[in-house]
Scaffold this active site. Structure first.
Site, short mmCIF file in Angstrom:
data_model
loop_
_atom_site.label_atom_id
_atom_site.label_comp_id
_atom_site.label_asym_id
_atom_site.label_seq_id
_atom_site.Cartn_x
_atom_site.Cartn_y
_atom_site.Cartn_z
CE LYS A 1 -4.93 -1.08 1.69
NZ LYS A 1 -5.33 -2.11 2.39
CB THR B 1 -0.75 -0.02 1.18
OG1 THR B 1 -1.73 -1.20 1.32
CG2 THR B 1 -1.67 1.16 1.49
#
Length: 183
Positions: free
Chosen positions: A172, A97
């Site tokens: 995300k 991420t």
């Protein structure tokens, strides 16, 4: 797919992801900043794991490499060693991420060296990673995405391709914010 694949970062998330591939009898070349974690994986799957000394060694030995580094700082520290080994025929799938801007920078550098890049940040934590129940939120090279779908299916319960690099990271961030609101 009988070819060895690379895995950079076998920590909290990467260990479970790599284990899912190993349970599917995939042969991996691995590197981790803490070498003992890579060695532990090799001991758990004898004959299927080759531990190497640098992330560049992983790229050099594999046409396809997954990267799961824990933080933006870790990515920034390790990526120069990765990019030095990217050449034609090399593909990198980054599952961390990171920011959309960081993913775009990595994509541009990989392509400039002749490789292919796919961002594939995951939704899930340690337990879903070990259970092969992650969700992959991908952006970038569509052909590479299609090629790695069997691996994503071993490591996750779902995967989606949202378009250009940065799209997966943006998704995300949206999901992360919604998960936070539910807490």
């Amino acid at each position: 797919m009988t070819q060895r694949i690379g895995f950079i970062g076998v920590g909290i998330m990467g260990e479970g992801m790599a284990s899912c591939l190993l349970k599917a009898k995939r042969s991996l070349v691995v590197w981790n900043r803490d070498a003992s974690k890579a060695q532990k994986l090799a001991e758990a799957y004898p004959g299927l794991v080759t531990v190497v000394k640098s992330p560049g060694d992983v790229i050099a030995k594999c046409a396809l490499t997954y990267s799961m580094l824990s933080t933006l700082e870790a990515s920034e520290a390790v990526f120069p060693q990765i990019i030095d080994s990217i050449r034609d025929g090399k593909s990198l799938v980054d599952c961390a991420t990171l920011t959309p801007e960081r993913m775009q920078l990595m994509n541009d550098d990989v392509i400039a060296n002749g490789g292919r890049f796919l961002e594939a940040p995951v939704s899930g934590s340690k337990v879903p990673a070990a259970q092969g129940a992650l969700i992959f939120l991908c952006g970038g090279d569509r052909d590479l995405y299609d090629q790695v779908k069997p691996d994503l299916s071993e490591m996750g319960k779902a995967d989606f391709h949202y378009g250009d690099v940065g799209s997966g990271s943006k998704m995300k961030l949206v999901l992360g914010n919604k998960e936070h609101l539910r807490a």
